[in-house]
Design a protein around this motif. Structure first.
Motif, PDB file in Angstrom:
ATOM      1  N   MET A   1     -79.235-102.060  10.440  1.00 19.13           N
ATOM      2  CA  MET A   1     -80.272-101.722   9.448  1.00 19.13           C
ATOM      3  C   MET A   1     -81.070-102.957   9.058  1.00 19.13           C
ATOM      4  N   ILE A   2     -80.401-104.085   8.909  1.00 17.70           N
ATOM      5  CA  ILE A   2     -81.100-105.333   8.601  1.00 17.70           C
ATOM      6  C   ILE A   2     -82.055-105.683   9.735  1.00 17.70           C
ATOM      7  N   ARG A   3     -81.604-105.514  10.956  1.00 12.12           N
ATOM      8  CA  ARG A   3     -82.476-105.792  12.109  1.00 12.12           C
ATOM      9  C   ARG A   3     -83.646-104.809  12.160  1.00 12.12           C
ATOM     10  N   ALA A   4     -83.413-103.573  11.713  1.00 13.11           N
ATOM     11  CA  ALA A   4     -84.518-102.602  11.685  1.00 13.11           C
ATOM     12  C   ALA A   4     -85.630-103.104  10.766  1.00 13.11           C
ATOM     13  N   THR A   5     -85.248-103.750   9.663  1.00 11.62           N
ATOM     14  CA  THR A   5     -86.284-104.313   8.786  1.00 11.62           C
ATOM     15  C   THR A   5     -87.070-105.377   9.527  1.00 11.62           C
ATOM     16  N   GLY A   6     -86.366-106.161  10.325  1.00  9.54           N
ATOM     17  CA  GLY A   6     -87.035-107.201  11.113  1.00  9.54           C
ATOM     18  C   GLY A   6     -88.051-106.636  12.083  1.00  9.54           C
ATOM     19  N   VAL A   7     -87.749-105.465  12.635  1.00  3.42           N
ATOM     20  CA  VAL A   7     -88.686-104.815  13.554  1.00  3.42           C
ATOM     21  C   VAL A   7     -90.033-104.599  12.865  1.00  3.42           C
ATOM     22  N   TYR A   8     -89.977-104.064  11.659  1.00  2.58           N
ATOM     23  CA  TYR A   8     -91.228-103.743  10.965  1.00  2.58           C
ATOM     24  C   TYR A   8     -91.915-104.986  10.411  1.00  2.58           C
ATOM     25  N   ILE A   9     -91.159-106.018  10.120  1.00  2.00           N
ATOM     26  CA  ILE A   9     -91.772-107.292   9.739  1.00  2.00           C
ATOM     27  C   ILE A   9     -92.500-107.884  10.937  1.00  2.00           C
ATOM     28  N   PHE A  10     -91.871-107.835  12.104  1.00  2.00           N
ATOM     29  CA  PHE A  10     -92.527-108.310  13.334  1.00  2.00           C
ATOM     30  C   PHE A  10     -93.782-107.492  13.639  1.00  2.00           C
ATOM     31  N   LEU A  11     -93.686-106.185  13.496  1.00  2.00           N
ATOM     32  CA  LEU A  11     -94.854-105.349  13.784  1.00  2.00           C
ATOM     33  C   LEU A  11     -96.003-105.655  12.834  1.00  2.00           C
ATOM     34  N   GLU A  12     -95.689-105.878  11.555  1.00  2.00           N
ATOM     35  CA  GLU A  12     -96.730-106.238  10.589  1.00  2.00           C
ATOM     36  C   GLU A  12     -97.424-107.541  10.985  1.00  2.00           C
ATOM     37  N   ALA A  13     -96.673-108.433  11.618  1.00  3.46           N
ATOM     38  CA  ALA A  13     -97.215-109.734  12.029  1.00  3.46           C
ATOM     39  C   ALA A  13     -97.861-109.671  13.410  1.00  3.46           C
ATOM     40  N   GLY A  14     -97.872-108.483  14.035  1.00  4.30           N
ATOM     41  CA  GLY A  14     -98.482-108.340  15.351  1.00  4.30           C
ATOM     42  C   GLY A  14     -97.619-108.868  16.488  1.00  4.30           C
ATOM     43  N   ARG A  15     -96.342-109.020  16.251  1.00  6.30           N
ATOM     44  CA  ARG A  15     -95.426-109.554  17.269  1.00  6.30           C
ATOM     45  C   ARG A  15     -94.655-108.409  17.922  1.00  6.30           C
ATOM     46  N   ARG A  16     -95.358-107.634  18.723  1.00  2.00           N
ATOM     47  CA  ARG A  16     -94.801-106.423  19.328  1.00  2.00           C
ATOM     48  C   ARG A  16     -93.622-106.712  20.270  1.00  2.00           C
ATOM     49  N   ASN A  17     -93.702-107.766  21.061  1.00  5.40           N
ATOM     50  CA  ASN A  17     -92.598-108.079  21.978  1.00  5.40           C
ATOM     51  C   ASN A  17     -91.329-108.439  21.207  1.00  5.40           C
ATOM     52  N   SER A  18     -91.476-109.227  20.156  1.00  5.81           N
ATOM     53  CA  SER A  18     -90.319-109.579  19.320  1.00  5.81           C
ATOM     54  C   SER A  18     -89.764-108.330  18.645  1.00  5.81           C
ATOM     55  N   ALA A  19     -90.660-107.443  18.211  1.00  7.10           N
ATOM     56  CA  ALA A  19     -90.239-106.196  17.572  1.00  7.10           C
ATOM     57  C   ALA A  19     -89.439-105.343  18.554  1.00  7.10           C
ATOM     58  N   ALA A  20     -89.882-105.271  19.790  1.00  7.56           N
ATOM     59  CA  ALA A  20     -89.184-104.462  20.793  1.00  7.56           C
ATOM     60  C   ALA A  20     -87.782-105.006  21.053  1.00  7.56           C
ATOM     61  N   SER A  21     -87.668-106.313  21.162  1.00  5.52           N
ATOM     62  CA  SER A  21     -86.357-106.929  21.375  1.00  5.52           C
ATOM     63  C   SER A  21     -85.435-106.668  20.187  1.00  5.52           C
ATOM     64  N   MET A  22     -85.971-106.822  18.994  1.00  4.50           N
ATOM     65  CA  MET A  22     -85.187-106.595  17.779  1.00  4.50           C
ATOM     66  C   MET A  22     -84.820-105.119  17.644  1.00  4.50           C
ATOM     67  N   ALA A  23     -85.709-104.218  18.047  1.00  4.09           N
ATOM     68  CA  ALA A  23     -85.437-102.777  17.940  1.00  4.09           C
ATOM     69  C   ALA A  23     -84.221-102.393  18.773  1.00  4.09           C
ATOM     70  N   ALA A  24     -84.110-102.939  19.971  1.00  7.19           N
ATOM     71  CA  ALA A  24     -82.955-102.629  20.816  1.00  7.19           C
ATOM     72  C   ALA A  24     -81.657-103.061  20.130  1.00  7.19           C
ATOM     73  N   LYS A  25     -81.666-104.236  19.516  1.00  7.06           N
ATOM     74  CA  LYS A  25     -80.478-104.721  18.806  1.00  7.06           C
ATOM     75  C   LYS A  25     -80.198-103.871  17.565  1.00  7.06           C
ATOM     76  N   ALA A  26     -81.257-103.468  16.884  1.00 11.47           N
ATOM     77  CA  ALA A  26     -81.093-102.641  15.687  1.00 11.47           C
ATOM     78  C   ALA A  26     -80.452-101.303  16.049  1.00 11.47           C
ATOM     79  N   ILE A  27     -80.957-100.671  17.074  1.00  8.46           N
ATOM     80  CA  ILE A  27     -80.431 -99.370  17.497  1.00  8.46           C
ATOM     81  C   ILE A  27     -78.960 -99.496  17.888  1.00  8.46           C
ATOM     82  N   SER A  28     -78.629-100.561  18.602  1.00 11.39           N
ATOM     83  CA  SER A  28     -77.235-100.789  19.000  1.00 11.39           C
ATOM     84  C   SER A  28     -76.325-100.878  17.775  1.00 11.39           C
ATOM     85  N   GLY A  29     -76.762-101.584  16.751  1.00  5.08           N
ATOM     86  CA  GLY A  29     -75.963-101.678  15.528  1.00  5.08           C
ATOM     87  C   GLY A  29     -75.898-100.355  14.795  1.00  5.08           C
TER      88      GLY A  29
END
Length: 161
Positions: free
Chosen positions: A93-121
């Motif tokens: 769940m903490i990583r899921a927040t990071g996904v949306y912080i990355f997306l807000e910053a326009g960092r789609r590749n970082s968001a995608a990497s973080m999303a995979a880790k978030a889903i796994s958790g």
């Protein structure tokens, strides 16, 4: 986060006053005012529904787009959790927040990497002792597609006094 524990806006307005005295760019001023309004709504919902469970409060913050604050609410229980499903699910769940912080910053590749880790958790949620999370499938689907953050607090119960 401290103001949420106090159930009143005390420190947040004081910080805002200090920032308002500074010469701010218009987008920064807008950001400040938007966050103040969001904090007021969050506190109103938390008080109205008597939400005491940190995860439930985190979901209200989530729905207001206060992703950093969600991280701040969930980090202490994550630190305290022993290795296992609770710790993994909270980290998801903490990583899921990071996904949306990355997306807000326009960092789609970082968001995608973080999303995979978030889903796994988040896959550990059902095995955890954490509160039920009925909107978990919607969140995982949104993360997988890097879609806008879904509303998650709509199914929260009223916790009582």
């Amino acid at each position: 986060v401290a103001d949420l524990d106090l159930l009143r806006l005390e420190r947040i307005p004081q910080v805002a006053v200090a920032f308002r005295k500074r010469p701010l760019q218009e987008d920064h001023r807008h950001y400040l005012e938007q966050r103040l309004t969001a904090y007021e709504r969050v506190l109103e919902i938390i008080c109205e529904r008597w939400l005491v469970e940190p995860f439930h409060r985190a979901l209200v913050l989530w729905d207001e787009g206060l992703f950093f604050e969600v991280h701040e609410i969930l980090e202490p229980p994550w630190y305290r959790a022993p290795p296992g499903p609770d710790k993994s699910a909270l980290q998801g769940m903490i990583r899921a927040t990071g996904v949306y912080i990355f997306l807000e910053a326009g960092r789609r590749n970082s968001a995608a990497s973080m999303a995979a880790k978030a889903i796994s958790g988040l896959d550990h949620w059902q095995q955890s002792s954490l509160p039920p999370f009925p909107d978990l499938p919607r969140l995982k689907a949104a993360l997988a597609g890097l879609e806008p953050a879904p509303a998650l607090a709509t199914s929260l119960p009223r916790e009582g006094k």
